[in-house]
Design a protein around this motif. Structure first.
Motif, mmCIF file in Angstrom:
data_model
loop_
_atom_site.group_PDB
_atom_site.id
_atom_site.type_symbol
_atom_site.label_atom_id
_atom_site.label_comp_id
_atom_site.label_asym_id
_atom_site.label_seq_id
_atom_site.Cartn_x
_atom_site.Cartn_y
_atom_site.Cartn_z
ATOM 1 N N TRP A 27 0.947 -1.233 -0.156
ATOM 2 C CA TRP A 27 0.093 -0.010 0.066
ATOM 3 C C TRP A 27 0.895 1.056 -0.071
ATOM 4 O O TRP A 27 0.566 1.990 -0.905
ATOM 5 C CB TRP A 27 -0.917 0.189 1.051
ATOM 6 C CG TRP A 27 -1.894 1.294 1.354
ATOM 7 C CD1 TRP A 27 -1.549 2.295 1.911
ATOM 8 C CD2 TRP A 27 -3.199 1.451 0.590
ATOM 9 N NE1 TRP A 27 -2.759 3.308 1.750
ATOM 10 C CE2 TRP A 27 -3.421 2.801 0.993
ATOM 11 C CE3 TRP A 27 -3.869 0.550 -0.166
ATOM 12 C CZ2 TRP A 27 -4.607 3.318 0.555
ATOM 13 C CZ3 TRP A 27 -5.275 1.137 -0.443
ATOM 14 C CH2 TRP A 27 -5.560 2.385 -0.121
ATOM 15 N N HIS A 31 1.586 3.912 -3.101
ATOM 16 C CA HIS A 31 1.164 5.397 -2.968
ATOM 17 C C HIS A 31 2.294 6.345 -2.783
ATOM 18 O O HIS A 31 2.224 7.361 -2.288
ATOM 19 C CB HIS A 31 0.221 5.304 -1.732
ATOM 20 C CG HIS A 31 -0.935 4.961 -2.111
ATOM 21 N ND1 HIS A 31 -1.512 3.439 -1.731
ATOM 22 C CD2 HIS A 31 -2.276 5.615 -2.528
ATOM 23 C CE1 HIS A 31 -2.909 3.530 -2.260
ATOM 24 N NE2 HIS A 31 -3.308 4.621 -2.717
ATOM 25 N N ASP A 72 -7.307 -6.424 -6.902
ATOM 26 C CA ASP A 72 -6.566 -5.602 -6.126
ATOM 27 C C ASP A 72 -5.387 -6.067 -5.590
ATOM 28 O O ASP A 72 -5.066 -7.250 -5.763
ATOM 29 C CB ASP A 72 -7.393 -4.913 -4.943
ATOM 30 C CG ASP A 72 -7.271 -3.471 -4.809
ATOM 31 O OD1 ASP A 72 -6.278 -2.727 -5.614
ATOM 32 O OD2 ASP A 72 -7.802 -2.868 -3.508
ATOM 33 N N HIS A 96 -7.028 -1.506 -7.986
ATOM 34 C CA HIS A 96 -7.808 -0.320 -7.579
ATOM 35 C C HIS A 96 -6.913 1.124 -6.924
ATOM 36 O O HIS A 96 -7.586 1.922 -6.705
ATOM 37 C CB HIS A 96 -8.660 -0.990 -6.521
ATOM 38 C CG HIS A 96 -10.006 -1.605 -7.126
ATOM 39 N ND1 HIS A 96 -11.062 -1.052 -7.329
ATOM 40 C CD2 HIS A 96 -9.938 -2.971 -7.313
ATOM 41 C CE1 HIS A 96 -11.855 -2.292 -7.868
ATOM 42 N NE2 HIS A 96 -11.186 -3.127 -7.859
ATOM 43 N N ILE A 97 -5.758 0.680 -6.991
ATOM 44 C CA ILE A 97 -4.849 1.821 -6.387
ATOM 45 C C ILE A 97 -3.671 2.101 -7.437
ATOM 46 O O ILE A 97 -3.655 1.533 -8.604
ATOM 47 C CB ILE A 97 -4.180 1.378 -5.136
ATOM 48 C CG1 ILE A 97 -3.455 0.282 -5.279
ATOM 49 C CG2 ILE A 97 -5.343 1.014 -4.018
ATOM 50 C CD1 ILE A 97 -2.632 -0.217 -4.026
ATOM 51 N N SER A 209 -3.156 8.384 2.313
ATOM 52 C CA SER A 209 -3.175 8.603 0.898
ATOM 53 C C SER A 209 -4.274 9.571 0.224
ATOM 54 O O SER A 209 -4.329 10.151 -0.872
ATOM 55 C CB SER A 209 -3.364 7.288 0.288
ATOM 56 O OG SER A 209 -4.792 6.837 0.090
#
Length: 289
Positions: A27, A31, A72, A96-97, A209
């Motif tokens: 994650w 980001h 994801d 999705h990120i 984020s």
């Protein structure tokens, strides 16, 4: 009809796979927050182990003509595990990120394994063209794949497609929510409480984020630079708790609350609170209204 298949994870699995590698490595890396990534061999092993476990649970349910759609960053290695078990089905993946550029991705010790995992899908979907370019750029830089054109890539002995497929909310359905919310008691109370002032609304899961702290700082700067708007606008920030068991998120929750309190104390008056900070979920109907 939708049929759900559930399975249990041990506390160790959750700690290493979900709280550990997925949310404290992938994650933040995706980001662009290298400063928050915490690598550990145990967590990395747990991430791949749990994906292998999911594959073994899923494989007996899959029919030869099934199309598999994986979602994801938690499940990137799933296709590779299914291929290892002999499945030939078409498998798609959607992220999705964001997807980071090569300079950031290579800081992750298992970046090669992650990219190899993506090559086992037949279609890899990203949110933006920039994410897709970052993906293709990594393949070129590391010399592990070729861009064949028309969205096709050749990497790790497989030819697959990758593309950008932006997604959003169902705007028509949300507009219907807004119309139906006109008579909602909470909506009416909120409208009365702002007493004709304008309202800025932010709705975000509590996550670094989302830029929530920076948003509060910008709002404070706007009010101090434009005092004519003081007592004329209220900012409602709805931020449900998220991953509170992860230390970074617990710290952020404290920072956001302190920031909102500081702004209210410095600028607010007895009849006007600049920031309304709600640290729990609000129904879609109320939000739409």
């Amino acid at each position: 009809n939708i049929t759900y298949a559930l399975t249990d994870l041990t506390d160790t699995d959750v700690e290493e796979y979900y709280r550990g590698f997925a949310n404290r490595v992938l994650w933040p890396i995706c980001h662009y927050r290298l400063d928050l990534a915490e690598y550990g061999r145990k967590e990395m092993a747990g991430y791949f182990r749990v994906n292998r476990f999911f594959a073994h649970r899923l494989a007996p349910m899959i029919q030869p003509d099934d199309i598999i759609w994986v979602h994801d960053y938690h499940l990137i290695p799933l296709a590779a595990e299914l291929r290892q078990m002999g499945l030939k089905n078409r498998i798609g993946f959607f992220l999705h990120i964001p997807w980071p550029p090569a300079d950031i991705l290579v800081t992750m010790p298992v970046h090669e394994e992650i990219m190899r995992g993506l090559s086992h899908y037949d279609l890899v979907g990203f949110q933006t063209d920039y994410d897709l370019q970052n993906f293709a750029g990594y393949l070129r830089r590391e010399g592990i794949g070729d861009d064949l054109g028309n969205g096709l890539f050749d990497s790790h002995g497989r030819i697959f497609k990758a593309g950008a497929y932006p997604i959003g909310i169902e705007t028509a359905a949300f507009a219907e929510f807004a119309e139906r919310a006109a008579d909602n008691v909470m909506v009416q109370k909120t409208r009365r409480s702002i007493e004709g002032r304008d309202m800025i609304i932010g709705v975000d899961r509590l996550d670094y984020s989302k830029g929530i702290i920076q948003r509060l700082e910008a709002y404070e700067r706007f009010l101090t630079s434009n005092p004519v708007y003081q007592n004329k606008v209220t900012y409602l920030q709805v931020t449900p708790k998220s991953r509170s068991e992860v230390p970074e998120y617990e710290h952020m929750q404290k920072m956001v609350a302190e920031q909102a309190g500081r702004v209210n104390g410095a600028i607010g008056t007895v009849d006007w609170v600049p920031i309304r900070y709600v640290n729990r979920s609000i129904s879609r109907t109320v939000l739409a209204g």
